[in-house]
Design a protein around this motif. Structure first.
Motif, PDB file in Angstrom:
ATOM      1  N   ILE A  67       0.839  -1.204   0.000  1.00  0.00           N
ATOM      2  CA  ILE A  67       0.000   0.000   0.000  1.00  0.00           C
ATOM      3  C   ILE A  67       0.872   1.251   0.000  1.00  0.00           C
ATOM      4  CG2 ILE A  67      -0.303   0.385   2.495  1.00  0.00           C
ATOM      5  CD1 ILE A  67      -3.028   0.564  -0.263  1.00  0.00           C
ATOM      6  N   TYR A  68       2.065   1.152   0.582  1.00  0.00           N
ATOM      7  CA  TYR A  68       3.031   2.254   0.553  1.00  0.00           C
ATOM      8  C   TYR A  68       3.364   2.590  -0.898  1.00  0.00           C
ATOM      9  CZ  TYR A  68       7.370   4.721   1.996  1.00  0.00           C
ATOM     10  OH  TYR A  68       8.359   5.651   2.224  1.00  0.00           O
ATOM     11  N   GLY A  69       3.746   1.558  -1.682  1.00  0.00           N
ATOM     12  CA  GLY A  69       4.060   1.785  -3.095  1.00  0.00           C
ATOM     13  C   GLY A  69       2.869   2.321  -3.856  1.00  0.00           C
ATOM     14  N   SER A  70       1.671   1.832  -3.533  1.00  0.00           N
ATOM     15  CA  SER A  70       0.454   2.300  -4.198  1.00  0.00           C
ATOM     16  C   SER A  70       0.229   3.787  -3.943  1.00  0.00           C
ATOM     17  CB  SER A  70      -0.747   1.496  -3.695  1.00  0.00           C
ATOM     18  OG  SER A  70      -1.950   2.017  -4.210  1.00  0.00           O
ATOM     19  N   LEU A  71       0.387   4.203  -2.691  1.00  0.00           N
ATOM     20  CA  LEU A  71       0.141   5.606  -2.333  1.00  0.00           C
ATOM     21  C   LEU A  71       1.167   6.539  -2.960  1.00  0.00           C
ATOM     22  CD1 LEU A  71      -0.820   5.204   1.437  1.00  0.00           C
ATOM     23  CD2 LEU A  71      -2.354   5.646  -0.485  1.00  0.00           C
ATOM     24  N   VAL A  72       2.403   6.054  -3.115  1.00  0.00           N
ATOM     25  CA  VAL A  72       3.443   6.875  -3.752  1.00  0.00           C
ATOM     26  C   VAL A  72       3.009   7.270  -5.166  1.00  0.00           C
ATOM     27  CG1 VAL A  72       5.742   6.736  -4.796  1.00  0.00           C
ATOM     28  CG2 VAL A  72       5.435   6.114  -2.404  1.00  0.00           C
ATOM     29  N   TYR A  73       2.492   6.295  -5.930  1.00  0.00           N
ATOM     30  CA  TYR A  73       2.076   6.601  -7.300  1.00  0.00           C
ATOM     31  C   TYR A  73       0.739   7.331  -7.338  1.00  0.00           C
ATOM     32  CZ  TYR A  73       6.013   4.052  -9.124  1.00  0.00           C
ATOM     33  OH  TYR A  73       7.298   3.672  -9.439  1.00  0.00           O
ATOM     34  N   LEU A  74      -0.127   7.063  -6.370  1.00  0.00           N
ATOM     35  CA  LEU A  74      -1.397   7.784  -6.283  1.00  0.00           C
ATOM     36  C   LEU A  74      -1.151   9.268  -6.024  1.00  0.00           C
ATOM     37  CD1 LEU A  74      -4.514   7.395  -6.270  1.00  0.00           C
ATOM     38  CD2 LEU A  74      -4.355   7.124  -3.784  1.00  0.00           C
ATOM     39  N   SER A  75      -0.145   9.570  -5.199  1.00  0.00           N
ATOM     40  CA  SER A  75       0.132  10.965  -4.840  1.00  0.00           C
ATOM     41  C   SER A  75       0.742  11.757  -5.989  1.00  0.00           C
ATOM     42  CB  SER A  75       1.059  11.030  -3.622  1.00  0.00           C
ATOM     43  OG  SER A  75       2.356  10.574  -3.953  1.00  0.00           O
ATOM     44  N   SER A  76       1.185  11.060  -7.067  1.00  0.00           N
ATOM     45  CA  SER A  76       1.717  11.786  -8.223  1.00  0.00           C
ATOM     46  C   SER A  76       0.645  12.655  -8.870  1.00  0.00           C
ATOM     47  CB  SER A  76       2.289  10.803  -9.249  1.00  0.00           C
ATOM     48  OG  SER A  76       1.264  10.003  -9.803  1.00  0.00           O
ATOM     49  N   VAL A  77      -0.623  12.254  -8.691  1.00  0.00           N
ATOM     50  CA  VAL A  77      -1.735  13.069  -9.191  1.00  0.00           C
ATOM     51  C   VAL A  77      -1.740  14.414  -8.473  1.00  0.00           C
ATOM     52  CG1 VAL A  77      -4.238  13.207  -9.443  1.00  0.00           C
ATOM     53  CG2 VAL A  77      -3.082  11.017  -9.736  1.00  0.00           C
ATOM     54  N   LEU A  78      -1.517  14.366  -7.159  1.00  0.00           N
ATOM     55  CA  LEU A  78      -1.437  15.598  -6.357  1.00  0.00           C
ATOM     56  C   LEU A  78      -0.254  16.449  -6.812  1.00  0.00           C
ATOM     57  CD1 LEU A  78      -2.234  17.343  -3.863  1.00  0.00           C
ATOM     58  CD2 LEU A  78      -0.714  15.882  -2.511  1.00  0.00           C
ATOM     59  N   GLY A  79       0.885  15.785  -7.060  1.00  0.00           N
ATOM     60  CA  GLY A  79       2.076  16.518  -7.492  1.00  0.00           C
ATOM     61  C   GLY A  79       1.868  17.229  -8.811  1.00  0.00           C
ATOM     62  N   ASP A 440       0.079   1.667 -11.885  1.00  0.00           N
ATOM     63  CA  ASP A 440       0.994   1.106 -10.884  1.00  0.00           C
ATOM     64  C   ASP A 440       0.353   1.161  -9.499  1.00  0.00           C
ATOM     65  OD1 ASP A 440       3.192   0.418  -9.226  1.00  0.00           O
ATOM     66  OD2 ASP A 440       4.593   1.213 -10.698  1.00  0.00           O
ATOM     67  N   SER A 441      -0.296   2.278  -9.199  1.00  0.00           N
ATOM     68  CA  SER A 441      -0.958   2.443  -7.904  1.00  0.00           C
ATOM     69  C   SER A 441      -2.043   1.388  -7.693  1.00  0.00           C
ATOM     70  CB  SER A 441      -1.567   3.842  -7.808  1.00  0.00           C
ATOM     71  OG  SER A 441      -2.288   4.001  -6.602  1.00  0.00           O
ATOM     72  N   ALA A 442      -2.866   1.183  -8.718  1.00  0.00           N
ATOM     73  CA  ALA A 442      -3.953   0.197  -8.617  1.00  0.00           C
ATOM     74  C   ALA A 442      -3.396  -1.216  -8.467  1.00  0.00           C
ATOM     75  CB  ALA A 442      -4.861   0.282  -9.843  1.00  0.00           C
ATOM     76  N   GLY A 443      -2.342  -1.531  -9.226  1.00  0.00           N
ATOM     77  CA  GLY A 443      -1.727  -2.848  -9.131  1.00  0.00           C
ATOM     78  C   GLY A 443      -1.198  -3.133  -7.734  1.00  0.00           C
ATOM     79  N   GLN A 444      -0.528  -2.140  -7.140  1.00  0.00           N
ATOM     80  CA  GLN A 444       0.017  -2.340  -5.797  1.00  0.00           C
ATOM     81  C   GLN A 444      -1.079  -2.324  -4.734  1.00  0.00           C
ATOM     82  OE1 GLN A 444       4.063  -1.073  -4.795  1.00  0.00           O
ATOM     83  NE2 GLN A 444       3.913   0.372  -6.484  1.00  0.00           N
ATOM     84  N   ALA A 445      -2.182  -1.619  -5.001  1.00  0.00           N
ATOM     85  CA  ALA A 445      -3.317  -1.645  -4.074  1.00  0.00           C
ATOM     86  C   ALA A 445      -3.902  -3.056  -4.000  1.00  0.00           C
ATOM     87  CB  ALA A 445      -4.382  -0.653  -4.517  1.00  0.00           C
ATOM     88  N   VAL A 446      -4.017  -3.699  -5.156  1.00  0.00           N
ATOM     89  CA  VAL A 446      -4.472  -5.096  -5.179  1.00  0.00           C
ATOM     90  C   VAL A 446      -3.457  -5.983  -4.447  1.00  0.00           C
ATOM     91  CG1 VAL A 446      -4.981  -7.070  -6.668  1.00  0.00           C
ATOM     92  CG2 VAL A 446      -5.820  -4.794  -7.284  1.00  0.00           C
ATOM     93  N   ASN A 447      -2.167  -5.713  -4.686  1.00  0.00           N
ATOM     94  CA  ASN A 447      -1.118  -6.459  -3.976  1.00  0.00           C
ATOM     95  C   ASN A 447      -1.299  -6.406  -2.469  1.00  0.00           C
ATOM     96  OD1 ASN A 447       0.265  -7.366  -6.173  1.00  0.00           O
ATOM     97  ND2 ASN A 447       1.952  -5.925  -6.015  1.00  0.00           N
ATOM     98  N   SER A 448      -1.672  -5.232  -1.955  1.00  0.00           N
ATOM     99  CA  SER A 448      -1.785  -5.072  -0.500  1.00  0.00           C
ATOM    100  C   SER A 448      -2.793  -6.034   0.106  1.00  0.00           C
ATOM    101  CB  SER A 448      -2.159  -3.626  -0.146  1.00  0.00           C
ATOM    102  OG  SER A 448      -3.515  -3.344  -0.477  1.00  0.00           O
ATOM    103  N   GLN A 449      -3.721  -6.511  -0.719  1.00  0.00           N
ATOM    104  CA  GLN A 449      -4.728  -7.466  -0.243  1.00  0.00           C
ATOM    105  C   GLN A 449      -4.303  -8.920  -0.464  1.00  0.00           C
ATOM    106  OE1 GLN A 449      -7.321  -6.184   1.581  1.00  0.00           O
ATOM    107  NE2 GLN A 449      -6.044  -4.389   1.180  1.00  0.00           N
ATOM    108  N   ILE A 450      -3.487  -9.179  -1.481  1.00  0.00           N
ATOM    109  CA  ILE A 450      -3.153 -10.584  -1.775  1.00  0.00           C
ATOM    110  C   ILE A 450      -1.818 -11.029  -1.167  1.00  0.00           C
ATOM    111  CG2 ILE A 450      -4.549 -10.609  -3.870  1.00  0.00           C
ATOM    112  CD1 ILE A 450      -2.033 -10.371  -5.526  1.00  0.00           C
ATOM    113  N   VAL A 451      -0.866 -10.097  -0.965  1.00  0.00           N
ATOM    114  CA  VAL A 451       0.446 -10.529  -0.452  1.00  0.00           C
ATOM    115  C   VAL A 451       0.352 -11.056   0.975  1.00  0.00           C
ATOM    116  CG1 VAL A 451       1.839  -9.047  -1.942  1.00  0.00           C
ATOM    117  CG2 VAL A 451       1.044  -8.159   0.265  1.00  0.00           C
TER     118      VAL A 451
END
Length: 492
Positions: A67-79, A440-451
């Motif tokens: 979820i850390y990796g997901s949020l990093v790419y999600l926050s690029s929208v803010l940037g 990338d954000s969505a992919g890692q968000a899914v990861n946060s549930q399956i890993v």
């Protein structure tokens, strides 16, 4: 002489504008700090307190990493928004770098889980501010007719991979010699160096235009934005309060909430673009063509990004790290990603040039990439099936898996960036580029549930299932190539 002329004449950095050196070293050190920290963070979270870690449950630690990796790419929208509408790229990058540096400093201090989560917040926002805007400024160094643009970006990407390649060795070396906090302090020092290069070179070599936003907020826009932001924060806090009242607010459920937001964000973006009156029929068709490519990219990134989570745990627990007289730190395997990128890039560049018009279409390249991504995980089934989950296998299995998945990255990542710009509606150019980061954000968000379900006992099933999902989607994508090309409406 005008600014365009100066851009064309400036050849002081390997034949490129001098400003490229500033951005090259800024991004190199930022990637050094990020990937250095990322190489040891999973171990810091789940190693016992006696070994200098936080003693977290392994599944939870893996979920936090994702979820850390997901949020990093999600926050690029803010940037992108803050750069375009408020600060301009130069200030946005600087503020991002400062936040990143303080985030690493937090991890360098022995304050446990509090420091970890404060660090995650700072680095998430900081990376979102810095990463998309550095790339934008590289483009701004060249006039529209400057033929050096592609080679300039190639040099810039080399800097990214150079920082990513060296970091795991340097930071893990500090961890081995001293402790985790010493490793994180080196990451902080790396970002400090990046800021020094940026401040010194920025004043001399970067355009004054980068100090100002491209589309500054009007007073009326600012009021609307403030209202929407406040409304969003209130809604988020209310959800948390309801979860608290229902005794459902745990770290795991909070991660689930964030992952839902990360998956729904690109869905909302697509809905806005597809229903907007600013998008004509041809552009809408192209957005529809982008949807299956976006899903493919999200699945690919989900697999590729598990290298710092699932494969990192495999490297530490199930790999013989005493190999050919060498003692391999498990964090060192994180350098395989940039290493293979550096090896493969000239090969693929030459291949596409030689094939010319005969090269596969963008959807076909995506489909082939998805096959390689799936095979990289099916490859990991072999050692576990042969030797069992408790044997320490040769590190060459991990090297092989990374070698395969990085072929997929070269078929998907640069092609995806290119096709994203080509399929973007005129009214949503910046938003469409944000979509690439959101994959990338969505992919890692899914990861946060399956890993969290990954354990040595079930890893044959885990690797097989993910590998098959990727290959099945690749087959679907192959069957959709012609319809996608029709929807692309003339874009090659």
């Amino acid at each position: 002489m005008d600014n365009q002329g100066n851009k064309d004449l400036d050849r002081s950095f390997f034949g490129q504008p001098r400003g490229l050196s500033t951005l090259f070293f800024t991004e190199m050190w930022e990637r050094f700090s990020y990937y250095g920290m990322k190489a040891i963070l999973i171990y810091y979270m789940y190693f016992s307190i006696a070994k200098g870690g936080l003693g977290m449950d392994k599944g939870l630690a893996a979920s936090v990493m994702s979820i850390y990796g997901s949020l990093v790419y999600l926050s690029s929208v803010l940037g992108g928004f803050l750069s375009d509408r408020i600060w301009g790229p130069r200030r946005t990058v600087f503020y991002g770098g400062v936040l990143i540096m303080f985030g690493h400093i937090c991890l360098a201090l022995p304050f446990g889980k509090i420091a970890l989560f404060v660090s995650i917040c700072l680095i998430t926002i900081g990376t979102g501010l810095l990463k998309p805007n550095v790339s934008e400024m590289v483009g701004g160094l060249y006039s529209e007719t400057d033929v050096r643009r592609d080679s300039g970006f190639t040099i810039f990407v080399f800097g990214i991979n150079l920082g990513s390649l060296v970091a795991p060795f340097a930071v893990s070396g500090m961890w081995s010699a001293f402790n985790f906090h010493a490793g994180f302090s080196l990451a902080a020092i790396g970002m400090f160096f990046g800021l020094i290069f940026y401040l010194y070179g920025g004043k001399k070599y970067l355009s004054q235009d980068s100090m100002f936003p491209d589309d500054p907020l009007e007073p009326g826009d600012a009021r609307k934005l403030s209202f929407r932001v406040i409304l969003g924060i209130i809604a988020f806090v209310l959800i948390l309060l309801i979860m608290k009242v229902l005794n459902a607010l745990t770290l795991s459920s909070f991660i689930t909430l964030l992952s839902i937001i990360a998956v729904l964000t690109p869905v909302a973006y697509f809905a806005v673009m597809l229903t907007s009156k600013k998008v004509d029929k041809q552009e809408r068709s192209r957005v529809w063509a982008y949807v299956p490519l976006f899903i493919a990219a999200a699945i690919f990134w989900a697999i590729e990004e598990q290298g710092s989570v699932v494969l990192a745990m495999f490297a530490q627990e199930q790999t013989n790290n005493h190999f050919l007289g060498m003692n391999i730190n498990p964090a060192n395997y994180q350098s395989l990603n940039p290493l293979f990128i550096l090896i493969y890039t000239p090969i693929f560049a030459t291949l596409w040039t030689k094939l010319g018009k005969k090269q596969p279409s963008s959807p076909s390249k995506f489909a082939i990439g998805m096959v390689f991504a799936g095979v990289s995980y099916l490859f990991m089934v072999i050692p576990v099936a042969m030797f069992g989950p408790h044997a320490a296998v040769s590190p060459l299995w991990l090297v092989g898996s990374w070698a395969i998945v990085e072929i997929a990255e070269l078929l998907i990542s640069p092609i995806g960036l290119s096709v994203t710009t080509k399929l973007a509606p005129k009214a949503f150019q910046s938003s469409m580029m944000s979509m690439w980061f959101l994959a990338d954000s969505a992919g890692q968000a899914v990861n946060s549930q399956i890993v969290k379900f990954y354990t040595p006992a079930n890893e044959v099933t885990y690797f097989t299932a993910i590998g098959i999902v990727s290959i099945v989607f690749a087959i679907i994508l192959f069957l959709m190539v012609k319809p996608i090309k029709r929807l692309m409406a003339g874009v090659q």
